[in-house]
Scaffold this active site. Structure first.
Site, short mmCIF file in Angstrom:
data_model
loop_
_atom_site.label_atom_id
_atom_site.label_comp_id
_atom_site.label_asym_id
_atom_site.label_seq_id
_atom_site.Cartn_x
_atom_site.Cartn_y
_atom_site.Cartn_z
N ASP A 1 20.41 -16.21 -88.69
CA ASP A 1 21.23 -17.12 -87.75
C ASP A 1 20.20 -18.64 -87.50
O ASP A 1 18.97 -18.43 -87.44
CB ASP A 1 21.74 -16.29 -86.61
N GLU B 1 25.77 -17.44 -81.65
CA GLU B 1 25.66 -17.19 -80.43
C GLU B 1 27.03 -17.41 -79.76
O GLU B 1 27.46 -16.90 -78.68
CB GLU B 1 24.72 -18.00 -79.57
#
Length: 376
Positions: free
Chosen positions: A69, A128
């Site tokens: 990520d 997120e």
């Protein structure tokens, strides 16, 4: 050779929130293009702020994927580091700068020679906030590059440097955001019989919903229902018309998550009916499914790391936090694991700062595992 520490520090200074990782993507592409120059077995695609790097195998039988990520958090950094965030109100407080650096280091090693099997390095945006993995999958970003097996890691502050932890079942729970709004009738505090108090109904709901976990969930499996926001009223002598609740559901399996979601909605609707008022229930899980490791692949990975010098393998219990890699693992068999960074501050803390010696350890461990998988 890639300078891992400098790369991490460069990335740490430019944190960006999900789907706005423009500087991050540009930085990553610059490094990737330099690493892949002259490698005719490499192809690169972008999807919005994400990047896919595909290494065509010489005799491919499968595609092995490594996912990292790339987004930061809306947090004001308080580390005091000389390479602290240059973006006001943004911070890499969840270690994604480490994740990206390790992925780049592994890519560099994977490029030393053409692998037998295909390798895909995914630099995924919006972990997120928007479940970027789900968005990419649903938009067809992988195409014929979709891996047969997917792997990934997450740094963990309470594990020591050199420790790797995972299990053969669930590593992260599935999470679901809950928003509930009760709507009654406002009025003067002196005349409650002429109003319909949304605050009372919402309060009753908060107490009644506690029975969902205690009476509907198998205690061996476990689940969490928490409401952290309760907003109602503006002054002491007015009965409020509306009451708003904002919370979260967390469960170890998707079946359990769906059961709890259904029960929370049913309780809210039942309370509203009992108080003769309206209720709106919004349940948003999106791509934040449980991260369920494939048992056989997890056992293989655990055995591999257990035999590596300098690595201490830990069979760990699930974490009640969420991670959107669960969506991709619901589509592709794979494994996620924790990598120790030995920080006194938790993930998402404004002073969270991992030990940089982890970078070389992470690259060595992961690249050796990917080399094994690519050669099978």
């Amino acid at each position: 050779m890639l300078d891992l520490i400098q790369t991490r520090r460069d990335l740490h200074q430019i944190p960006e929130i999900g789907l706005e990782e423009f500087k991050t993507q540009a930085y990553l592409l610059d490094v990737i293009e330099k690493l892949t120059t002259g490698k005719d077995f490499v192809q690169i695609r972008t999807w919005r702020t994400g990047i896919l790097v595909y290494l065509q195998g010489s005799q491919p039988e499968r595609t092995i994927g490594w996912r990292t990520d790339i987004d930061g958090l809306p947090i004001v950094e308080q580390t005091g580091l000389p390479f602290a965030s240059q973006h006001q109100g943004r911070m890499h407080a969840c270690g994604h700068d480490f994740h990206m650096t390790i992925a780049l280091g592994c890519l560099e090693r994977a490029l030393e020679e053409q692998p037998k099997n295909n390798l895909l390095f995914l630099f995924q945006p919006a972990e997120e906030n928007e479940a970027g993995g789900m968005l990419m999958y649903e938009d067809g970003a992988f195409g014929d590059w979709l891996p047969n097996q997917f792997y990934g890691l997450h740094v963990r502050p309470d594990l020591k440097v050199g420790q790797i932890a995972t299990n053969t079942h669930t590593l992260f729970v599935g999470t679901c955001e809950v928003k509930i709004r009760f709507k009654g009738k406002g009025g003067h505090a002196a005349f409650p019989h002429e109003a319909n108090d949304a605050l009372v109904a919402a309060s009753y709901f908060v107490t009644q919903v506690q029975s969902v976990v205690s009476r509907n969930v198998n205690p061996i499996e476990g689940a969490v229902v928490t409401f952290g926001v309760f907003q109602a009223g503006t002054t002491n002598n007015v009965i409020t018309e509306t009451a708003f609740l904002h919370g979260t559901i967390r469960a170890l399996t998707q079946d359990m998550s769906l059961l709890v979601q259904k029960r929370v909605k049913t309780v809210a609707e039942g309370v509203a009916a009992a108080f003769d008022m309206e209720v709106e229930v919004e349940l948003k899980q999106g791509g934040y499914l449980p991260v369920e490791n494939n048992p056989a692949l997890a056992r293989e990975l655990m055995d591999f790391f257990d035999e590596k010098d300098g690595i201490e393998l830990i069979d760990i219990e699930p974490a009640m936090t969420g991670e959107d890699f669960g969506y991709l693992l619901s589509k592709v068999d794979g494994v996620m694991f924790w990598l120790g960074i030995d920080s006194p501050y938790a993930l998402h803390h404004p002073q969270m700062s991992p030990k940089e010696e982890v970078l070389a350890i992470g690259v060595a461990a992961v690249s050796s595992f990917l080399k094994k998988k690519a050669a099978e």
